[in-house]
Design a protein around this motif. Sequence first.
Motif, PDB file in Angstrom:
ATOM      1  N   LYS A 124       0.841  -1.239   0.027  1.00 54.41           N
ATOM      2  CA  LYS A 124       0.033   0.120   0.095  1.00 54.41           C
ATOM      3  C   LYS A 124       0.968   1.127  -0.038  1.00 54.41           C
ATOM      4  O   LYS A 124       2.186   1.095   0.548  1.00 54.41           O
ATOM      5  CB  LYS A 124      -0.865   0.147   1.146  1.00 54.41           C
ATOM      6  CG  LYS A 124      -1.881  -1.050   1.248  1.00 54.41           C
ATOM      7  CD  LYS A 124      -2.883  -1.317   0.061  1.00 54.41           C
ATOM      8  CE  LYS A 124      -4.021  -0.225   0.003  1.00 54.41           C
ATOM      9  NZ  LYS A 124      -4.872  -0.331  -1.135  1.00 54.41           N
ATOM     10  N   SER A 181       0.394   4.292   1.530  1.00 58.69           N
ATOM     11  CA  SER A 181       0.690   4.696   2.907  1.00 58.69           C
ATOM     12  C   SER A 181       0.302   3.750   3.858  1.00 58.69           C
ATOM     13  O   SER A 181      -0.775   2.815   3.870  1.00 58.69           O
ATOM     14  CB  SER A 181       0.192   6.108   2.981  1.00 58.69           C
ATOM     15  OG  SER A 181      -1.173   6.221   2.699  1.00 58.69           O
ATOM     16  N   HIS A 182       1.044   3.774   5.144  1.00 56.10           N
ATOM     17  CA  HIS A 182       0.720   2.926   6.322  1.00 56.10           C
ATOM     18  C   HIS A 182       0.536   3.925   7.567  1.00 56.10           C
ATOM     19  O   HIS A 182       0.953   4.882   7.624  1.00 56.10           O
ATOM     20  CB  HIS A 182       2.018   2.177   6.718  1.00 56.10           C
ATOM     21  CG  HIS A 182       2.323   1.134   5.459  1.00 56.10           C
ATOM     22  ND1 HIS A 182       1.765   0.039   5.386  1.00 56.10           N
ATOM     23  CD2 HIS A 182       3.292   1.100   4.635  1.00 56.10           C
ATOM     24  CE1 HIS A 182       1.982  -0.716   4.247  1.00 56.10           C
ATOM     25  NE2 HIS A 182       2.826   0.037   3.866  1.00 56.10           N
ATOM     26  N   GLU A 183      -0.152   3.292   8.286  1.00 50.99           N
ATOM     27  CA  GLU A 183      -0.718   3.940   9.508  1.00 50.99           C
ATOM     28  C   GLU A 183       0.643   3.870  10.454  1.00 50.99           C
ATOM     29  O   GLU A 183       1.097   2.671  10.594  1.00 50.99           O
ATOM     30  CB  GLU A 183      -1.829   3.398  10.358  1.00 50.99           C
ATOM     31  CG  GLU A 183      -3.232   4.222   9.954  1.00 50.99           C
ATOM     32  CD  GLU A 183      -4.147   3.736  10.614  1.00 50.99           C
ATOM     33  OE1 GLU A 183      -4.118   3.369  11.773  1.00 50.99           O
ATOM     34  OE2 GLU A 183      -5.391   3.968  10.102  1.00 50.99           O
ATOM     35  N   SER A 188      -0.972   8.708  12.622  1.00 50.82           N
ATOM     36  CA  SER A 188      -0.745   9.484  11.574  1.00 50.82           C
ATOM     37  C   SER A 188      -0.268   8.692  10.330  1.00 50.82           C
ATOM     38  O   SER A 188       0.577   7.719  10.584  1.00 50.82           O
ATOM     39  CB  SER A 188       0.018  10.684  11.872  1.00 50.82           C
ATOM     40  OG  SER A 188       1.380  10.094  11.890  1.00 50.82           O
ATOM     41  N   ALA A 189      -0.437   9.146   8.996  1.00 46.30           N
ATOM     42  CA  ALA A 189      -0.002   8.068   8.095  1.00 46.30           C
ATOM     43  C   ALA A 189       1.377   8.327   7.705  1.00 46.30           C
ATOM     44  O   ALA A 189       2.167   9.448   7.942  1.00 46.30           O
ATOM     45  CB  ALA A 189      -0.622   8.567   6.667  1.00 46.30           C
ATOM     46  N   ASP A 190       2.264   7.299   7.352  1.00 44.51           N
ATOM     47  CA  ASP A 190       3.511   6.975   6.973  1.00 44.51           C
ATOM     48  C   ASP A 190       3.498   7.498   5.619  1.00 44.51           C
ATOM     49  O   ASP A 190       3.104   6.397   4.788  1.00 44.51           O
ATOM     50  CB  ASP A 190       4.090   5.803   7.306  1.00 44.51           C
ATOM     51  CG  ASP A 190       5.687   5.712   7.073  1.00 44.51           C
ATOM     52  OD1 ASP A 190       6.155   6.693   6.166  1.00 44.51           O
ATOM     53  OD2 ASP A 190       6.212   4.695   7.220  1.00 44.51           O
ATOM     54  N   GLU A 191       4.176   8.437   5.114  1.00 49.96           N
ATOM     55  CA  GLU A 191       4.147   8.806   3.558  1.00 49.96           C
ATOM     56  C   GLU A 191       5.511   8.511   2.851  1.00 49.96           C
ATOM     57  O   GLU A 191       5.679   9.055   1.898  1.00 49.96           O
ATOM     58  CB  GLU A 191       3.454  10.393   3.523  1.00 49.96           C
ATOM     59  CG  GLU A 191       2.283  10.697   4.178  1.00 49.96           C
ATOM     60  CD  GLU A 191       1.118  10.028   3.450  1.00 49.96           C
ATOM     61  OE1 GLU A 191       1.377   9.496   2.369  1.00 49.96           O
ATOM     62  OE2 GLU A 191       0.134  10.038   4.117  1.00 49.96           O
TER      63      GLU A 191
END
Length: 237
Positions: A114, A116-118, A124-127
Amino acid sequence: AAAGRKGQDLTGLRVVVSAGGTREPLDPVRYLGNRSSGKQGYALAQAAADRGADVTLVSSSSLPVPAGVTLVPVETALELQAAVTDAVRGADVVVMAAAVADFRPAAYADHKIKKSHEAAADGSADESAPVVTLVRNPDILAGLVQARGSATTPVIVGFAAETGDGEASVLEHGRAKLARKDCDLLVVNEVGVGVTFGQDDNTVHILERGTDHVTDIGPATKLEVAHAVWDAVTDLL
Ligand code: CTP
Ligand code: CA
């Protein structure tokens, strides 16, 4: 015309041809690949079948299979290695026309990766972007050369796609590669962007181990190149 002129001079021979680029999966929907169309390998299989050989084609390509040719479908370099190693038992000739990936992803994700990951703590999302780590694939041609001399001794033909560069010409790169690979024949293919890959015409030089002999072919159709390769093989048999 070329096929008619040759007659059935490969009758009784069992030949193995690998063709196409390998696909090295990252996850169920993505792979690392290359631009090889498989056309030259398919032309080799077709020419051999037309000349009477019993042909096994190990390929990742989805081109139509030439009449009378047995296809072993593969995707990855490791699958290609297993299939070629199996098919070459009792074979008289093996031609490695496949564009085998030198590297594959070190890890395969069995679910789609995916975007982005939480992030764990605050939600918050890991971008950030993932880093793909590669590992080396086995050199299948080198393995065939190493195994030569035991039960059976097929004629071993390698292919090399080369461009000239500041250091050496296409032919010099080819000679150096033949010395490293130690196969019986090396078919050196001149490539560049828009040249050869996916095209119907090809310029090649056929180099023979232990000699200075070079056969220059082309620009010629891939079927004409294929017949020239089988001519060179029959000279060695
Ligand atoms: N080959 C192989 N297994 C690999 C890589 C290449 O069997 N893992 C075979 C190809 O099918 C071809 C020959 O080796 O017949 C030469 O491939 P090439 O990519 O030109 O040679 P490499 O040794 O991989 O060198 P490089 O890509 O660095 O030029
Ligand atoms: Ca390579």
